[in-house]
Motif scaffolding. Structure first.
Motif, short mmCIF file in Angstrom:
data_model
loop_
_atom_site.label_atom_id
_atom_site.label_comp_id
_atom_site.label_asym_id
_atom_site.label_seq_id
_atom_site.Cartn_x
_atom_site.Cartn_y
_atom_site.Cartn_z
N PHE A 53 0.86 -1.17 0.00
CA PHE A 53 0.00 0.00 0.00
C PHE A 53 0.91 1.23 0.00
O PHE A 53 1.67 1.44 0.95
CB PHE A 53 -0.92 0.03 1.23
CG PHE A 53 -1.95 -1.05 1.25
CD1 PHE A 53 -2.96 -1.08 0.30
CD2 PHE A 53 -1.94 -2.03 2.24
CE1 PHE A 53 -3.92 -2.09 0.31
CE2 PHE A 53 -2.90 -3.03 2.27
CZ PHE A 53 -3.90 -3.06 1.29
N VAL A 68 -3.40 5.35 3.94
CA VAL A 68 -2.39 4.37 4.37
C VAL A 68 -2.11 4.54 5.87
O VAL A 68 -1.90 3.55 6.58
CB VAL A 68 -1.10 4.52 3.54
CG1 VAL A 68 -0.06 3.50 3.99
CG2 VAL A 68 -1.39 4.32 2.05
N ILE A 71 -4.80 2.71 7.58
CA ILE A 71 -4.58 1.27 7.41
C ILE A 71 -3.62 0.76 8.49
O ILE A 71 -3.82 -0.32 9.07
CB ILE A 71 -4.05 0.97 6.00
CG1 ILE A 71 -5.18 1.11 4.97
CG2 ILE A 71 -3.44 -0.43 5.92
CD1 ILE A 71 -4.73 0.99 3.53
N ASN A 77 -2.99 -3.49 8.43
CA ASN A 77 -1.76 -3.95 7.81
C ASN A 77 -1.14 -5.15 8.53
O ASN A 77 -0.04 -5.59 8.17
CB ASN A 77 -0.73 -2.83 7.74
CG ASN A 77 -0.23 -2.38 9.12
OD1 ASN A 77 -1.00 -2.31 10.07
ND2 ASN A 77 1.05 -2.08 9.21
N CYS A 86 3.74 -1.03 3.85
CA CYS A 86 3.10 0.27 3.73
C CYS A 86 4.15 1.37 3.58
O CYS A 86 5.10 1.43 4.36
CB CYS A 86 2.25 0.57 4.96
SG CYS A 86 0.74 -0.41 5.09
N VAL A 140 -1.67 -1.51 -4.16
CA VAL A 140 -2.64 -0.44 -4.35
C VAL A 140 -1.88 0.86 -4.13
O VAL A 140 -1.30 1.08 -3.06
CB VAL A 140 -3.83 -0.53 -3.38
CG1 VAL A 140 -4.84 0.58 -3.69
CG2 VAL A 140 -4.51 -1.89 -3.45
N PHE A 142 -2.18 4.92 -4.04
CA PHE A 142 -3.24 5.91 -3.81
C PHE A 142 -2.84 7.28 -4.36
O PHE A 142 -1.76 7.79 -4.07
CB PHE A 142 -3.53 6.01 -2.32
CG PHE A 142 -4.14 4.76 -1.74
CD1 PHE A 142 -5.50 4.54 -1.81
CD2 PHE A 142 -3.34 3.80 -1.14
CE1 PHE A 142 -6.07 3.38 -1.29
CE2 PHE A 142 -3.89 2.64 -0.61
CZ PHE A 142 -5.27 2.43 -0.68
N PHE A 171 -12.37 -4.52 -4.79
CA PHE A 171 -12.12 -3.24 -4.12
C PHE A 171 -13.41 -2.42 -4.08
O PHE A 171 -13.74 -1.79 -3.08
CB PHE A 171 -11.01 -2.48 -4.84
CG PHE A 171 -10.38 -1.39 -4.02
CD1 PHE A 171 -9.19 -1.62 -3.36
CD2 PHE A 171 -10.98 -0.14 -3.91
CE1 PHE A 171 -8.60 -0.61 -2.59
CE2 PHE A 171 -10.40 0.87 -3.15
CZ PHE A 171 -9.22 0.63 -2.49
N GLY A 216 -11.31 4.37 0.45
CA GLY A 216 -10.00 3.73 0.29
C GLY A 216 -9.73 2.68 1.34
O GLY A 216 -9.19 1.60 1.05
N SER A 220 -9.61 -1.36 0.62
CA SER A 220 -8.39 -2.10 0.96
C SER A 220 -8.69 -3.33 1.81
O SER A 220 -8.07 -4.39 1.63
CB SER A 220 -7.42 -1.17 1.71
OG SER A 220 -7.03 -0.08 0.90
N LYS A 221 -9.65 -3.20 2.72
CA LYS A 221 -10.05 -4.36 3.54
C LYS A 221 -10.67 -5.45 2.68
O LYS A 221 -10.37 -6.64 2.84
CB LYS A 221 -11.00 -3.91 4.64
CG LYS A 221 -10.33 -3.10 5.73
CD LYS A 221 -11.33 -2.43 6.65
CE LYS A 221 -12.08 -3.41 7.49
NZ LYS A 221 -12.97 -2.71 8.48
N PHE A 223 -10.08 -5.91 -0.47
CA PHE A 223 -8.96 -6.39 -1.29
C PHE A 223 -8.18 -7.47 -0.51
O PHE A 223 -7.90 -8.56 -1.04
CB PHE A 223 -8.07 -5.20 -1.62
CG PHE A 223 -6.91 -5.48 -2.52
CD1 PHE A 223 -7.05 -5.46 -3.91
CD2 PHE A 223 -5.64 -5.73 -2.00
CE1 PHE A 223 -5.98 -5.69 -4.74
CE2 PHE A 223 -4.57 -5.96 -2.83
CZ PHE A 223 -4.73 -5.94 -4.21
#
Length: 324
Positions: A53, A68, A71, A77, A86, A140, A142, A171, A216, A220-221, A223
């Motif tokens: 990420f 991020v 995240i 993460n 990350c 991913v 951003f 996503f 976002g 991401s979760k 994904f």
């Protein structure tokens, strides 16, 4: 999938179950002050894919950094299996200066794969391609809109890739745009090295937006859940609406110079002839209507208060994938 029992990254070893932050120093400021880019790595004890990420490739696109950051903060993460890397801020120089470019005035996203002995931006691109990307399976990256242009949350993928299409569906941002890989871009170089990368666009530069951030994070979760990597303490929230795949889109440009009064919110569906904005003079004498050239979804709006004739002010879809 790269199944190394021991991951070697940036000269350091990351063992299964280990957490590590590696501070990468590429160059110093002209004051000799060290600038370090933290690379935050979380490994599960169970083998699996490696996901990256990343954000702030352009230093003024800080909404990606917030995604991020959250995240990491929410422990998204910490993977069930595999490894999550990350990098909240790639372009630390631009972030400090609140500038899109590197100090050498180059756009980092146009100099990949870079060069070990090239310009500052080129050297950083080379670092990413040689040190980080070879360890990654999925990514991913951003981004946000530039020059006061606000992007609806959207994923961009190259056409003709069933796996990327599936990942974009998972996503599940409101929109997915088919967009060819641009020569010199991070996405292009990553693709050539076998990485399955989604490019997320949302919001605008030098701005934080809660709706964009939440899209976002939740994307991401989903994904990670799709890859069976989501921390079992967390839940991926599924949406009823499916992402709209956009095959073609066009920019609507200002037909006059003047003060810009947008009337349509980003993400809206408009019909041909709908008034999108009014462009006026400062003196109360003239107002010009700007109308939609076709039916479509508005996926980007210009928030600038003043525009010049020819400025891109709305990005509108012209063909959805389901259309013939």
């Amino acid at each position: 999938m790269k199944k190394n029992k021991i991951i070697e990254l940036l000269g350091e070893t990351i063992l299964p179950g280990e957490s590590k932050t590696i501070d990468v120093e590429i160059a110093k400021l002209h004051t000799m002050t060290k600038l370090k880019v933290p690379v935050i790595i979380e490994r599960s004890k169970i083998d699996g894919p490696t996901v990256l990420f990343s954000a702030c490739l352009h230093g003024d696109e800080i909404n990606g950094t917030e995604i991020v950051r959250q995240i990491i903060r929410k422990k998204i993460n910490k993977p069930k299996i595999g490894t999550i890397i990350c990098i909240p801020i790639i372009n630390i120089f631009g972030f400090i200066n609140q500038s899109r470019e590197f100090p050498d005035k180059r756009d980092l996203n146009r100099v990949f794969p870079g060069s070990k002995n090239g310009s500052l931006a080129s050297r950083f691109a080379h670092f990413l391609v040689s040190e980080i990307i070879p360890k990654v399976d999925y990514a991913v990256d951003f981004h946000a809109g530039g020059a006061s242009r606000f992007n609806a949350p959207q994923i961009r993928i190259a056409p003709n890739s069933p796996e990327l299409k599936e990942l974009a569906s998972v996503f599940n941002s409101p929109f997915t745009l088919y967009s060819k890989n641009i020569s010199g871009s991070f996405r292009n170089s990553s693709t050539k090295l076998g990485v399955k990368m989604l490019l997320f666009e949302g919001g605008k530069s030098l701005d934080l937006n809660d709706m964009i951030t939440e899209d976002g994070i939740q994307g991401s979760k989903r994904f990670l859940a799709h890859l069976d990597m989501l921390n079992p303490k967390l839940e991926a929230i599924l949406k009823n609406e499916e992402t709209l795949f956009i095959e073609k889109s066009n920019w609507v440009r200002a037909n006059f110079s003047g003060m810009f009064h947008g009337l349509i919110t980003v993400g809206s569906f408009v019909k041909k002839g709908d008034v999108l904005a009014m462009i006026s003079d400062p003196y109360g004498k003239v107002e010009h209507k700007l109308k939609a050239p076709n039916d479509g979804y508005i996926i980007n709006v210009n928030d600038a208060p003043i525009v010049y004739q020819g400025d891109a002010v709305f990005h509108i879809s012209t063909k959805l994938e389901s259309q013939s």
